[in-house]
Design a protein around this motif. Sequence first.
Motif, PDB file in Angstrom:
ATOM      1  N   TYR A  54      -0.537  -5.362  -1.899  1.00 63.50           N
ATOM      2  CA  TYR A  54       0.063  -4.108  -1.427  1.00 63.50           C
ATOM      3  C   TYR A  54       1.347  -3.725  -2.163  1.00 63.50           C
ATOM      4  CZ  TYR A  54      -3.106  -4.187   2.594  1.00 63.50           C
ATOM      5  OH  TYR A  54      -4.222  -4.167   3.394  1.00 63.50           O
ATOM      6  N   GLN A  55       1.874  -4.589  -3.007  1.00 67.48           N
ATOM      7  CA  GLN A  55       3.194  -4.343  -3.599  1.00 67.48           C
ATOM      8  C   GLN A  55       3.241  -3.077  -4.443  1.00 67.48           C
ATOM      9  OE1 GLN A  55       4.720  -7.557  -6.007  1.00 67.48           O
ATOM     10  NE2 GLN A  55       6.762  -6.636  -6.177  1.00 67.48           N
ATOM     11  N   THR A  56       2.182  -2.808  -5.207  1.00 62.45           N
ATOM     12  CA  THR A  56       2.196  -1.600  -6.041  1.00 62.45           C
ATOM     13  C   THR A  56       2.259  -0.338  -5.179  1.00 62.45           C
ATOM     14  OG1 THR A  56      -0.232  -1.648  -6.142  1.00 62.45           O
ATOM     15  CG2 THR A  56       0.976  -2.650  -7.981  1.00 62.45           C
ATOM     16  N   ILE A  57       1.685  -0.402  -3.989  1.00 63.10           N
ATOM     17  CA  ILE A  57       1.747   0.737  -3.069  1.00 63.10           C
ATOM     18  C   ILE A  57       3.183   0.927  -2.583  1.00 63.10           C
ATOM     19  CG2 ILE A  57       0.906   1.641  -0.870  1.00 63.10           C
ATOM     20  CD1 ILE A  57      -1.612  -0.122  -1.287  1.00 63.10           C
ATOM     21  N   TRP A  58       3.809  -0.165  -2.191  1.00 64.51           N
ATOM     22  CA  TRP A  58       5.209  -0.139  -1.746  1.00 64.51           C
ATOM     23  C   TRP A  58       6.105   0.442  -2.837  1.00 64.51           C
ATOM     24  CZ3 TRP A  58       7.700  -1.857   2.798  1.00 64.51           C
ATOM     25  CH2 TRP A  58       9.083  -2.058   2.716  1.00 64.51           C
TER      26      TRP A  58
END
Length: 261
Positions: free
Chosen positions: A252-256
Motif C-alpha cells: 500500500y505504500q505507493t498509494i500512501w
Amino acid sequence: MISKKILEAFHLTGEGLALEGGQEQSRLFDKTVLKPVYDESYYNQIAEIFNQLENPAYRISKHLKANNGHYSFMGYGATMYEAGFEVDDRLKEKLLVSNAFHEALKEIATSLLPKTDDPWSRAHRLLWQGERLEATSDMAIFVNHLLNQLPIYDEALQIIHSDLSSNILFHETLAPLIIDFSPAVAPKSFADAVLICDSIAWGSQPLASLELLKSNINFKESVLYAVAFRVATIACFDKYDMNRLQKEWQAYQTIWDYVLE
C-alpha cells in the motif's frame, strides 16, 4: 467434517462442495452456502441488517435461518447461493454498486450495529475512536506513527461495507452480487477508498485508479485512512509479526505516497 446436527438445522444433506475464496471454509449444498461463524451473537444481528438491503441495483446473498429460529447454529451460518464471478477490474461499476448499497445502509441507524472485538473492529477503533496500540513492539510503534500522521476527516459517519473489493461479484445477465457483509461505522468515502486501494494493492489495478475517487472532497483523507486501516489490521492479529506488517505496508505504500505528493 460438518456434523449431522448442523446439516439438519439448515435442512441440508450430503457432504457439500468446497468453495474457493474467503478462508476456504465455505461449502456449497445445492442452493445453500454453509460456513463457520466465530461470533454468533454478532453474526445474527448483522445478518438481520444485511437481509434488509435488497435493491434493484444489486443482489445480495441472503442469510438463512436454522431450525432454531436464528441465523446461526453450533458455529455455522448459511446463505442463499447466488451465481456470480469475481473480477479485479470493472472498478467504475463496483463504485456504482457501492453508491447504491450505501444509500440503503444510510437508512439504518449506526446504533443498531452490534459490537465485536475481532482485528478489523479493533483497527476501526484505532482510526475512528482515537485508540492507540500499546507501544511494546515494532509493529505497534510503526502503526501508531502511521495513525498519528492522519489528517482530520470531516465527513458524516454511517454503517458501511468495509471490504467490498473482492465481495462484489458479476454475472452475464443478472445484477452485481454483494456477499460477505463486513460492516463498520465510518464515512462512505472511506468504503470506496478501501475498495480502490485493495484493488490496486492486491488486484493488479493501476495506481491511476485512484483518479476515480478524486471527485470526493475528502479524497486525500479517505485514501490515507484506507491504507492505515489495512496496515493497522495486521498489527491487531496476534499471529502476525513485523515481517508480515512490512509486506502489507509495501503493498500500500505507493498509494500512501501518491496522495501525499
